[in-house]
Design a protein around this motif. Structure first.
Motif, PDB file in Angstrom:
ATOM      1  N   ALA A 175       0.699  -1.302   0.024  1.00 20.40           N
ATOM      2  CA  ALA A 175      -0.031   0.000   0.197  1.00 20.40           C
ATOM      3  C   ALA A 175       0.839   1.084   0.094  1.00 20.40           C
ATOM      4  O   ALA A 175       0.513   2.320  -0.752  1.00 20.40           O
ATOM      5  N   VAL A 176       1.914   1.280   0.742  1.00 17.03           N
ATOM      6  CA  VAL A 176       2.773   2.357   0.791  1.00 17.03           C
ATOM      7  C   VAL A 176       3.649   2.662  -0.601  1.00 17.03           C
ATOM      8  O   VAL A 176       3.439   3.712  -0.985  1.00 17.03           O
ATOM      9  N   ALA A 177       4.020   1.547  -1.001  1.00 20.38           N
ATOM     10  CA  ALA A 177       4.694   1.447  -2.355  1.00 20.38           C
ATOM     11  C   ALA A 177       3.750   1.929  -3.360  1.00 20.38           C
ATOM     12  O   ALA A 177       4.241   2.685  -4.239  1.00 20.38           O
ATOM     13  N   ALA A 178       2.654   1.642  -3.088  1.00 28.39           N
ATOM     14  CA  ALA A 178       1.448   2.155  -4.366  1.00 28.39           C
ATOM     15  C   ALA A 178       1.154   3.731  -3.989  1.00 28.39           C
ATOM     16  O   ALA A 178       0.084   4.066  -4.841  1.00 28.39           O
ATOM     17  N   GLY A 179       1.615   4.367  -3.099  1.00 30.65           N
ATOM     18  CA  GLY A 179       1.357   5.617  -2.696  1.00 30.65           C
ATOM     19  C   GLY A 179       0.245   6.189  -1.602  1.00 30.65           C
ATOM     20  O   GLY A 179      -0.148   6.932  -1.406  1.00 30.65           O
ATOM     21  N   GLY A 180       0.003   4.963  -0.846  1.00 27.81           N
ATOM     22  CA  GLY A 180      -0.699   5.186   0.372  1.00 27.81           C
ATOM     23  C   GLY A 180      -0.010   5.551   1.406  1.00 27.81           C
ATOM     24  O   GLY A 180       1.403   5.687   1.418  1.00 27.81           O
ATOM     25  N   THR A 181      -0.416   5.702   2.615  1.00 28.03           N
ATOM     26  CA  THR A 181       0.214   6.166   3.765  1.00 28.03           C
ATOM     27  C   THR A 181       0.019   5.318   4.890  1.00 28.03           C
ATOM     28  O   THR A 181      -0.981   4.848   5.412  1.00 28.03           O
ATOM     29  N   ALA A 182       1.250   4.733   5.636  1.00 29.78           N
ATOM     30  CA  ALA A 182       1.158   3.793   6.711  1.00 29.78           C
ATOM     31  C   ALA A 182       0.893   4.650   7.915  1.00 29.78           C
ATOM     32  O   ALA A 182       1.366   5.632   8.224  1.00 29.78           O
TER      33      ALA A 182
END
Length: 139
Positions: free
Chosen positions: A97-104
């Motif tokens: 998710a982070v690699a795809a632009g999300g925020t952890a």
């Protein structure tokens, strides 16, 4: 629990700002799109046999409600929680998710029998990912 063979499904309807970007985000997490229910207004993201996220453009979403659409990047509208088969799968999905632009989220739940992390998607919807030790669930 029901003893019926019928598997109840859940369809999560989420308003999105950029449908193409959201489709790309969720496919990068490993989910597929159901082309039968995907067009210029909506995308059907198949999470499992019984869980589908319907990503709807805001104008299309507004045809289903008279309420103001929440800005999920500023307010909490819902916490979506997915199970994972292991602690490693929790980390793997959040990292995708982070690699795809999300925020952890910085918050990690680690209670021996349960492990969880969360991320916000491109529109700020919060997704929690949790593993529970099967022995703990059985009592």
């Amino acid at each position: 629990m029901t003893t019926s063979a019928y598997q109840q499904m859940i369809f999560i309807n989420l308003p999105v700002n950029d449908l193409d970007a959201s489709k790309k985000f969720f496919t990068e997490l490993g989910y597929s799109l159901n082309a039968q229910f995907t067009d210029e207004n909506a995308a059907s993201v198949v999470i499992s046999d019984t869980i589908v996220a319907m990503l709807l453009t805001k104008p299309f979403y507004s045809t289903f409600t008279k309420k103001e659409i929440a800005d999920a990047s500023k307010t909490s509208e819902v916490l979506l929680c997915l199970s994972a088969e292991s602690r490693e799968k929790v980390d793997e999905l959040v990292e995708k998710a982070v690699a795809a632009g999300g925020t952890a989220s910085d918050k990690v739940q680690d209670m021996d029998f349960m492990y969880g992390r969360s991320f916000d998607d491109l529109d700020g919807h919060t997704w929690e990912v949790v593993w529970m030790n099967p022995e703990a669930v059985q009592g």
